[in-house]
Motif scaffolding. Structure first.
Motif, PDB file in Angstrom:
ATOM      1  N   ASP A   1      -0.817   9.766 -13.611  1.00  0.00           N
ATOM      2  CA  ASP A   1      -1.464   9.328 -14.846  1.00  0.00           C
ATOM      3  C   ASP A   1      -1.612   7.792 -14.841  1.00  0.00           C
ATOM      4  OD1 ASP A   1      -2.263  10.000 -17.762  1.00  0.00           O
ATOM      5  OD2 ASP A   1      -0.862   8.324 -17.949  1.00  0.00           O
ATOM      6  N   PRO A   2      -2.806   7.247 -15.097  1.00  0.00           N
ATOM      7  CA  PRO A   2      -3.019   5.788 -15.038  1.00  0.00           C
ATOM      8  C   PRO A   2      -2.088   4.997 -15.948  1.00  0.00           C
ATOM      9  CG  PRO A   2      -5.124   6.918 -15.119  1.00  0.00           C
ATOM     10  CD  PRO A   2      -4.071   7.966 -15.351  1.00  0.00           C
ATOM     11  N   ASP A   3      -1.805   5.513 -17.155  1.00  0.00           N
ATOM     12  CA  ASP A   3      -0.920   4.778 -18.062  1.00  0.00           C
ATOM     13  C   ASP A   3       0.485   4.660 -17.499  1.00  0.00           C
ATOM     14  OD1 ASP A   3      -2.536   6.221 -20.959  1.00  0.00           O
ATOM     15  OD2 ASP A   3      -2.861   4.275 -20.003  1.00  0.00           O
ATOM     16  N   GLU A   4       0.975   5.720 -16.862  1.00  0.00           N
ATOM     17  CA  GLU A   4       2.302   5.666 -16.266  1.00  0.00           C
ATOM     18  C   GLU A   4       2.327   4.695 -15.076  1.00  0.00           C
ATOM     19  OE1 GLU A   4       3.169  10.381 -17.064  1.00  0.00           O
ATOM     20  OE2 GLU A   4       4.175   9.410 -15.406  1.00  0.00           O
ATOM     21  N   ILE A   5       1.247   4.715 -14.298  1.00  0.00           N
ATOM     22  CA  ILE A   5       1.165   3.786 -13.158  1.00  0.00           C
ATOM     23  C   ILE A   5       1.204   2.342 -13.647  1.00  0.00           C
ATOM     24  CG2 ILE A   5      -0.356   2.930 -11.327  1.00  0.00           C
ATOM     25  CD1 ILE A   5      -1.338   5.780 -10.951  1.00  0.00           C
ATOM     26  N   TRP A   6       0.472   2.069 -14.715  1.00  0.00           N
ATOM     27  CA  TRP A   6       0.425   0.698 -15.237  1.00  0.00           C
ATOM     28  C   TRP A   6       1.817   0.218 -15.662  1.00  0.00           C
ATOM     29  CZ3 TRP A   6      -3.420  -1.210 -19.584  1.00  0.00           C
ATOM     30  CH2 TRP A   6      -3.546  -2.585 -19.489  1.00  0.00           C
ATOM     31  N   ASN A   7       2.550   1.082 -16.367  1.00  0.00           N
ATOM     32  CA  ASN A   7       3.908   0.722 -16.789  1.00  0.00           C
ATOM     33  C   ASN A   7       4.806   0.472 -15.583  1.00  0.00           C
ATOM     34  OD1 ASN A   7       3.406   0.822 -19.553  1.00  0.00           O
ATOM     35  ND2 ASN A   7       3.790   3.030 -19.658  1.00  0.00           N
ATOM     36  N   GLU A   8       4.668   1.306 -14.569  1.00  0.00           N
ATOM     37  CA  GLU A   8       5.475   1.133 -13.361  1.00  0.00           C
ATOM     38  C   GLU A   8       5.134  -0.176 -12.653  1.00  0.00           C
ATOM     39  OE1 GLU A   8       7.949   2.942 -12.016  1.00  0.00           O
ATOM     40  OE2 GLU A   8       7.989   4.307 -13.729  1.00  0.00           O
ATOM     41  N   LEU A   9       3.858  -0.512 -12.591  1.00  0.00           N
ATOM     42  CA  LEU A   9       3.434  -1.755 -11.932  1.00  0.00           C
ATOM     43  C   LEU A   9       4.051  -2.970 -12.612  1.00  0.00           C
ATOM     44  CD1 LEU A   9      -0.374  -1.250 -11.168  1.00  0.00           C
ATOM     45  CD2 LEU A   9       1.474  -1.504  -9.521  1.00  0.00           C
TER      46      LEU A   9
ATOM     47  N   VAL B   1       0.835  -1.202   0.000  1.00  0.00           N
ATOM     48  CA  VAL B   1       0.000   0.000   0.000  1.00  0.00           C
ATOM     49  C   VAL B   1       0.867   1.248   0.000  1.00  0.00           C
ATOM     50  CG1 VAL B   1      -1.621   1.361   1.397  1.00  0.00           C
ATOM     51  CG2 VAL B   1      -2.018  -1.082   1.048  1.00  0.00           C
ATOM     52  N   CYS B   2       1.919   1.234   0.818  1.00  0.00           N
ATOM     53  CA  CYS B   2       2.839   2.385   0.849  1.00  0.00           C
ATOM     54  C   CYS B   2       3.504   2.594  -0.512  1.00  0.00           C
ATOM     55  CB  CYS B   2       3.906   2.174   1.923  1.00  0.00           C
ATOM     56  SG  CYS B   2       3.274   2.218   3.607  1.00  0.00           S
ATOM     57  N   LEU B   3       3.934   1.480  -1.132  1.00  0.00           N
ATOM     58  CA  LEU B   3       4.563   1.580  -2.454  1.00  0.00           C
ATOM     59  C   LEU B   3       3.599   2.151  -3.488  1.00  0.00           C
ATOM     60  CD1 LEU B   3       6.519  -1.809  -2.653  1.00  0.00           C
ATOM     61  CD2 LEU B   3       7.526   0.469  -2.558  1.00  0.00           C
ATOM     62  N   LEU B   4       2.355   1.662  -3.468  1.00  0.00           N
ATOM     63  CA  LEU B   4       1.376   2.125  -4.442  1.00  0.00           C
ATOM     64  C   LEU B   4       0.983   3.578  -4.197  1.00  0.00           C
ATOM     65  CD1 LEU B   4      -0.889  -1.061  -4.636  1.00  0.00           C
ATOM     66  CD2 LEU B   4       0.904  -0.355  -6.221  1.00  0.00           C
ATOM     67  N   ASP B   5       0.909   3.988  -2.926  1.00  0.00           N
ATOM     68  CA  ASP B   5       0.632   5.401  -2.611  1.00  0.00           C
ATOM     69  C   ASP B   5       1.719   6.299  -3.191  1.00  0.00           C
ATOM     70  OD1 ASP B   5      -0.952   4.956   0.631  1.00  0.00           O
ATOM     71  OD2 ASP B   5      -1.809   5.442  -1.326  1.00  0.00           O
ATOM     72  N   GLN B   6       2.985   5.909  -2.980  1.00  0.00           N
ATOM     73  CA  GLN B   6       4.104   6.684  -3.509  1.00  0.00           C
ATOM     74  C   GLN B   6       4.077   6.709  -5.036  1.00  0.00           C
ATOM     75  OE1 GLN B   6       7.676   5.018  -1.835  1.00  0.00           O
ATOM     76  NE2 GLN B   6       7.057   5.431   0.279  1.00  0.00           N
ATOM     77  N   LEU B   7       3.686   5.574  -5.626  1.00  0.00           N
ATOM     78  CA  LEU B   7       3.618   5.493  -7.089  1.00  0.00           C
ATOM     79  C   LEU B   7       2.580   6.462  -7.637  1.00  0.00           C
ATOM     80  CD1 LEU B   7       4.529   4.034  -9.659  1.00  0.00           C
ATOM     81  CD2 LEU B   7       2.821   2.274  -9.194  1.00  0.00           C
TER      82      LEU B   7
ATOM     83  N   PHE C   1      -6.796  -0.987  -3.715  1.00  0.00           N
ATOM     84  CA  PHE C   1      -5.573  -1.757  -3.926  1.00  0.00           C
ATOM     85  C   PHE C   1      -5.855  -3.221  -3.582  1.00  0.00           C
ATOM     86  CE2 PHE C   1      -3.731   1.998  -4.804  1.00  0.00           C
ATOM     87  CZ  PHE C   1      -3.134   2.755  -3.804  1.00  0.00           C
ATOM     88  N   ALA C   2      -5.240  -4.140  -4.334  1.00  0.00           N
ATOM     89  CA  ALA C   2      -5.445  -5.570  -4.086  1.00  0.00           C
ATOM     90  C   ALA C   2      -4.159  -6.340  -4.341  1.00  0.00           C
ATOM     91  CB  ALA C   2      -6.568  -6.110  -4.972  1.00  0.00           C
ATOM     92  N   TYR C   3      -4.043  -7.480  -3.675  1.00  0.00           N
ATOM     93  CA  TYR C   3      -2.833  -8.315  -3.741  1.00  0.00           C
ATOM     94  C   TYR C   3      -3.281  -9.775  -3.644  1.00  0.00           C
ATOM     95  CZ  TYR C   3       1.167 -10.682  -1.394  1.00  0.00           C
ATOM     96  OH  TYR C   3       2.142 -11.557  -1.007  1.00  0.00           O
TER      97      TYR C   3
ATOM     98  N   ASP D   1       1.368 -13.305  -6.113  1.00  0.00           N
ATOM     99  CA  ASP D   1       0.762 -13.581  -7.415  1.00  0.00           C
ATOM    100  C   ASP D   1       0.234 -12.305  -8.062  1.00  0.00           C
ATOM    101  OD1 ASP D   1      -1.925 -15.179  -8.975  1.00  0.00           O
ATOM    102  OD2 ASP D   1       0.164 -15.702  -9.310  1.00  0.00           O
ATOM    103  N   GLY D   2       0.854 -11.173  -7.773  1.00  0.00           N
ATOM    104  CA  GLY D   2       0.485  -9.947  -8.468  1.00  0.00           C
ATOM    105  C   GLY D   2      -0.252  -8.936  -7.606  1.00  0.00           C
ATOM    106  N   VAL D   3       0.041  -7.650  -7.838  1.00  0.00           N
ATOM    107  CA  VAL D   3      -0.719  -6.559  -7.220  1.00  0.00           C
ATOM    108  C   VAL D   3      -1.516  -5.856  -8.321  1.00  0.00           C
ATOM    109  CG1 VAL D   3       0.862  -6.156  -5.311  1.00  0.00           C
ATOM    110  CG2 VAL D   3       1.247  -4.984  -7.452  1.00  0.00           C
TER     111      VAL D   3
END
Length: 478
Positions: free
Chosen positions: A24-32, A12-18, A121-123, A48-50
């Motif tokens: 921008d959603p497209d940039e977030i997707w590439n980072e993920l 959650v902390c990582l995704l908040d920082q991201l 957020f989900a994991y 098995d993925g976030v």
């Protein structure tokens, strides 16, 4: 589950920082997608993925094209993980375990609604260690074992097709699950991975419904009388069954009467033989004092009985160590023999444990029937035995899963060559006999004098999971 919650908070902390750095959603997707391998190294076999719903977009860390989700009509807002997160109002919540037919293992999802009341957020958490536990607990030939949670969801079973189904004494839930699976399958018009996944889910639902339709009275009896050992009929055969309940998880165990009796032979036969030996010794002492014909005849008869019991004991011990279908070691005997080899190893000695699993074997059973499937398993066992030395060990673990222990080597190329030779001869021999062909994927791990079989088995199983990615005779090592 507390450990998973802690790990999830780190995500959650990582995704908040991201989101703060790349709104921008497209940039977030590439980072993920770039984070996926790193996160997998941190969490190892459980990861098995976030993924997330952000600005009404579904973003995830794996490489699956979004078009595949669209073709299945996937709507994240309608999924349990999203709806549970909304209900949790900021708390980290778990979904009941379910079967992932894309990857063939049980998953649970932990998710959380964020302060904006829209982002979730989900994991995903792999629960494959439960399946390993099921295989380790098996003690009897053809026994059936199911582990379920408080909702009745089967999260562990020696019958993989039953995973994700709801264990109940009634068929209504299973019939509903089959209808839903068939409807979901029929909505997918294009052939591909999504269609295959939906087809497998429907086939699994049909198999479990068939199991309940045949055995519903017995299952209901066991569920209604937990902790009792009861004689029941399963698939028109006599079994002993019990339902053991726990705080969060429950175990249904079904053991065929014939297997129970066969396993019990060693328990009562050895004491009986000891009694006979004592009687023989006692009568021999009496014989020295009383030279009557009757006592001499009794001595002879007891000696013959002793001989017969010795022969029966050897036969029973051999039967308990052998897999009935293939004649290979069974899993219990293999574990004992590998453990003994490890215990006798010196500091510089090594061996390699190889786990093998048939690719697409279920398709053979579904297409040609279980009788042909058994013939394919027997052929595979013959090819395995033919490719190893007399000092090596080989076993059928269960189903289409095998194991080999190669002595006196730490060279993975030796293990790879053995697996390649097995698959090459399997292909040639199955063609010669006009039988359907399968390949065996394999995972290997090096054993030393400090190794333990359970840890080696876990590492070999993890390597096998990597090798199974191609479903085409792959090889991987720890």
């Amino acid at each position: 589950m507390a450990d998973y919650t802690h790990s999830f908070q780190l995500f959650v902390c990582l995704l908040d920082q991201l989101i703060q750095a790349h709104p921008d959603p497209d940039e977030i997707w590439n980072e993920l997608k770039g984070m996926d391998s790193t996160l997998a190294q941190i969490e190892q076999e459980t990861f098995d993925g976030v993924y997330m719903v952000y600005q009404d977009r579904y973003l995830y860390s794996w490489d699956t094209p979004y078009a595949e989700n669209e073709s299945t009509g996937y709507q994240p807002q309608s999924r349990p993980w999203y709806q549970n997160a909304v209900k949790g109002q900021g708390a980290a919540v778990f979904t009941p375990p379910y079967m992932s037919y894309a990857n063939h293992y049980i998953l649970s999802t932990i998710s959380q609604l964020q302060p904006d009341q829209e982002t979730v957020f989900a994991y995903d958490i792999k629960m494959g260690n439960i399946q390993q536990l099921v295989h380790q607990l098996r003690q009897f030939d053809q026994e059936q074992l199911m582990i379920s949670d408080n909702n009745g969801t089967i999260i562990g079973s020696d019958q993989e097709a039953y995973l994700g189904s709801v264990l109940s004494g009634e068929t209504a839930a299973a019939e509903k699950a089959l209808r839903q699976a068939e409807e979901a399958r029929d909505k997918i018009t294009e052939q591909g991975q999504a269609k295959q996944k939906a087809q497998e889910e429907a086939e699994a639902a049909a198999l479990f419904l068939q199991f309940l339709q045949t055995n519903s009275p017995a299952v209901k009896q066991l569920l209604d009388q937990p902790a009792q050992v009861l004689p029941v009929k399963i698939d028109h055969r006599r079994y002993y069954g019990t339902m053991q309940t726990g705080e969060s998880y429950h175990v249904l165990l079904l053991v065929p009467l014939t297997s129970l009796l066969a396993q019990s032979v060693q328990v009562w036969l050895l004491p009986l033989l000891s009694i006979e030996l004592i009687l023989v010794y006692g009568l021999s002492r009496i014989r020295k004092e009383l030279h009557t014909r009757e006592l001499r005849q009794a001595y002879i008869e007891l000696g013959q009985t002793q001989k017969r019991l010795e022969i029966a004991l050897k036969a029973a011990q051999k039967a308990a160590a052998i897999d009935d279908l293939t004649g290979m070691m069974n899993v219990k005997s293999f574990c004992q023999n590998v453990t003994e080899q490890i215990q006798h190893m010196q500091e510089n000695d090594h061996g390699i444990l190889i786990f093998l699993d048939g690719d697409h074997f279920k398709t053979i059973n579904d297409t040609y029937g279980h009788q042909v499937g058994d013939e394919v398993i027997k052929l595979a066992s013959q090819m395995i035995i033919g490719r190893i030395r007399t000092i090596d060990l080989a076993s059928r673990l269960h189903g289409d899963e095998f194991a080999i222990f190669v002595s006196n080597t730490q060279d993975y190329q030796v293990a790879r060559k053995i697996v390649e030779d097995i698959n090459t001869t399997l292909l040639a021999e199955s063609a010669r006999r006009h039988m359907p062909n399968i390949t065996l994927s394999a995972g290997a791990v090096i054993a030393t004098c400090k190794s333990s079989y359970p840890l080696l088995a876990k590492q070999a199983d993890q390597a096998l999971y990597e090798a199974k990615a191609t479903h085409n005779g792959g090889f991987a090592h720890a």
